[in-house]
Design a protein around this motif. Structure first.
Motif, short mmCIF file in Angstrom:
data_model
loop_
_atom_site.label_atom_id
_atom_site.label_comp_id
_atom_site.label_asym_id
_atom_site.label_seq_id
_atom_site.Cartn_x
_atom_site.Cartn_y
_atom_site.Cartn_z
N GLU A 56 36.46 40.82 48.93
CA GLU A 56 35.55 41.98 48.96
C GLU A 56 34.15 41.65 49.45
O GLU A 56 33.47 42.48 50.03
N ARG A 57 33.70 40.42 49.23
CA ARG A 57 32.33 40.04 49.58
C ARG A 57 32.37 38.96 50.65
O ARG A 57 33.19 38.07 50.60
N GLN A 59 29.82 36.59 53.70
CA GLN A 59 28.52 36.14 54.18
C GLN A 59 28.64 35.87 55.67
O GLN A 59 29.72 35.56 56.16
N ASP A 70 34.04 34.56 47.43
CA ASP A 70 34.77 34.88 46.20
C ASP A 70 36.29 34.83 46.39
O ASP A 70 37.04 35.22 45.49
#
Length: 123
Positions: A56-57, A59, A70
Motif C-alpha cells: 500500500e505504501r 517511496q 511495508d
C-alpha cells in the motif's frame, strides 16, 4: 504484474529476511498499479518464486525507482527442479496467495524488470 528476481535474491543462502530486503525495491514501475494489485508475484524464468503483499505504501528515489517499505514476504521457493516452497505469510490471506501462486508458471509480457500478467475480471 510480476517482478523478475535479482541475482542477490536468488542466492541459495539467502534468508527470508534477505529476500524481503532485496525484493522491497528499488523498482522502475507504476507504484499505484502495483499497490492496486495488492499482490506482487516475483518470477524467475516465468515461475513464481516469491510473493509479496503489503504494498500500500511506496517511496520514490531520485532515479525514479520505487520501493515498498511495508512489503511482506508471503512465501518463496528455493529450488525449481524439486520445488521447496516455504509459506511465511502472517495472515490467512497472505498464506492462501502464496500457496496458490508459488511454483506456478506465468505467461507474461515484459518490458524490463516489470512483467505484466493478464488477469480475468471478476464476474
Amino acid at each position: 504484474m510480476g517482478i523478475r528476481l535479482s541475482s542477490t535474491a536468488r542466492s541459495k543462502t539467502a534468508t527470508p529476511g534477505d529476500l524481503l530486503k532485496a525484493l522491497r525495491g528499488w523498482w522502475r514501475c507504476d507504484p499505484a498499479g502495483v499497490a492496486a494489485g495488492g499482490t506482487l508475484p516475483v518470477t524467475l524464468s516465468g515461475y513464481v518464486v516469491a510473493v509479496l503483499t503489503g504494498l500500500e505504501r511506496w517511496q520514490r528515489n531520485d532515479a525514479g525507482h520505487h520501493a515498498f517499505p511495508d512489503a511482506r514476504l508471503a512465501g518463496y521457493v528455493t529450488d525449481l527442479a524439486a520445488p521447496q516452497i516455504t509459506v511465511t505469510g502472517g495472515t490467512d490471506g497472505d498464506r492462501r496467495l502464496a500457496e496458490l501462486l508459488l511454483g506456478t508458471r506465468f505467461a507474461s509480457h515484459s518490458g524490463g524488470a516489470i512483467a505484466y500478467v493478464p488477469t480475468t475480471g471478476a464476474g
